[in-house]
Design an enzyme around this catalytic site. Structure first.
Site, PDB file in Angstrom:
ATOM      1  N   ASP A  77       3.219   5.549   9.415  1.00 15.01           N
ATOM      2  CA  ASP A  77       3.718   4.369   8.695  1.00 15.01           C
ATOM      3  C   ASP A  77       5.229   4.452   8.506  1.00 15.01           C
ATOM      4  O   ASP A  77       5.821   5.540   8.550  1.00 15.01           O
ATOM      5  CB  ASP A  77       3.018   4.194   7.330  1.00 15.01           C
ATOM      6  N   GLU A 142       2.167   7.571   3.877  1.00 15.89           N
ATOM      7  CA  GLU A 142       3.079   8.562   3.306  1.00 15.89           C
ATOM      8  C   GLU A 142       4.185   7.855   2.547  1.00 15.89           C
ATOM      9  O   GLU A 142       4.622   8.320   1.493  1.00 15.89           O
ATOM     10  CB  GLU A 142       3.693   9.429   4.410  1.00 15.89           C
TER      11      GLU A 142
HETATM   12 ZN   LIG Z   1       8.946  10.410   6.322  1.00 13.28          ZN
END
Ligand SMILES: [Zn+2]
Length: 384
Positions: A77, A142
């Site tokens: 992501d 994340e």
């Molecule tokens: Zn990163």
């Protein structure tokens, strides 16, 4: 053997996928398509509610003799691009200019994802009967809340009794040139919202009110002046910063009834969340405030002392880049904090981080294949 452009080509394909958290946008499927035919057991774990569906990949190649389990970890992501007009070229169209490859995620961290994938391919092709196990752990959460990403995979691995020995997280850790810094730990992060209550009233009649901003001000000054610890050999001193203050109705003649302050500790292993909370409470009580605190522990600190992993990675960097990396624990939190509890050695290494989360994010094209080679050399050291 893949050719020298393999990592670059995969990276371009990844940048073209609009994988804004938590949408993986097919990035991990690309990785699976490449690794499954090489004998990797690839598991996709979809986690979280429908409204925030996170894609996680655990891909493992078992060797033919005993040895450590080495994990390459990262996130597919990216953070949002922001206003498109600010970008020189479309953030989701990989664009080359002057030896740089531009695109959202170029540095954080699709170059590492591509380099880890190609390193894994080349490694098992060259060493099909390697020692131990080689695994890749990728998540699409994340940059967001990180509640259904790496931590969920770690829980699943724990439930199966899987043991991890070494993990490289591909966060962009290099500063001025590829290979100059490796992170061997991260500080902890502890946040709070402080609400101080007063009594709302007319500014012309302060005797009938109690101004919470005035009451808070000396306590805030004391907090800002506090030395929380001196750090240690591996960590800089703990820091405390205010990020937001909200009070007032907008009117110029009203004393507000409450003030809210958001603050954050980045803490070393010399302090604990409990200890920091107790010291903040004691200080607010000394100042006689009517207050409440809502705490959020973002992550505990972790530290990997120099060992076989940092040695192998340092030697690989030296062979590719001609420099020895500095070991550091500075910077923000990363998913390393979730892996560290089940993995003895966790370090982070990736490309130059100068443009991460910025407009016109980019990576040096000349760093892409060397990064893949660094991961590959590290695997060869640990698993052959
Ligand atoms: Zn990163």
């Amino acid at each position: 053997m893949t050719d020298d452009l393999a990592t670059l080509r995969l990276l371009e394909q990844l940048i073209a996928r609009r994988s804004v958290t938590p949408d993986d946008a097919g990035c991990q499927a690309l990785v699976t398509e490449r690794l499954a035919p090489l004998g990797f057991a690839c598991e996709t774990l979809l986690c979280g509610p429908d409204s925030f569906r996170v894609t996680n990949l655990w891909a493992v190649h078992r060797g033919s003799r005993p040895g450590p389990t080495v994990v390459l970890a990262g996130h597919t992501d990216v953070v949002p691009a922001g206003p498109l007009a600010a970008w020189t070229s479309d953030p989701f169209v990989p664009s080359h200019r002057d030896g740089l490859l531009y695109g959202r995620g170029a540095a954080d961290m699709k170059t590492s994802i591509a380099a880890m994938t190609v390193a894994a391919e080349e490694f098992v092709q060259a060493h099909p009967r390697h020692a131990g196990s080689l695994a890749l752990l990728f998540t699409s959460d994340e940059e967001g809340p990180s509640t259904d990403g790496t931590v969920r995979v770690v829980q699943a691995l724990q439930a199966r009794g899987e043991r991890l020995d070494c993990c490289i997280v591909g966060e962009p850790t290099s500063v001025d040139r590829l290979g100059d810094m490796v992170k061997n730990g991260r500080r902890g992060s502890l946040s709070a919202r402080l609400t101080v209550r007063g009594v709302q009233g007319h500014v012309a009649y302060p005797q009938l009110a109690r101004n919470p901003i005035h009451q808070l001000a000396p306590a805030l000054a004391a907090l800002a002046a506090t030395t929380w610890d001196d750090g240690n050999e591996h960590f800089p001193p703990t820091t405390w910063q205010v990020s937001n203050i909200h009070a007032g109705t907008g009117a110029l003649n009203v004393i507000p009834g409450t003030v809210e302050v958001d603050f954050n500790f980045r803490f070393s292993t010399e302090s604990t969340p409990e200890g920091l909370k107790a010291r903040v409470d004691a200080l607010l009580q000394q100042h006689g405030l009517d207050y409440s605190l809502a705490w959020t522990l973002g992550g505990s600190p972790f530290l990997t002392r120099p060992g076989s992993l940092s040695q192998a990675l340092g030697d690989a960097i030296e062979a590719e880049c001609g420099i020895r990396p500095v070991l550091s624990t500075t910077g923000g939190t990363s998913d390393g904090r979730y892996i560290a509890p089940i993995c003895e050695q966790v370090v982070e290494f990736g490309p130059i981080n100068a443009t991460i989360h910025k407009v016109d994010e980019c990576v040096r094209v000349a760093d892409i294949t060397p990064l893949k080679n660094i991961y590959l050399r590290t695997l060869e050291r640990l698993l052959t």
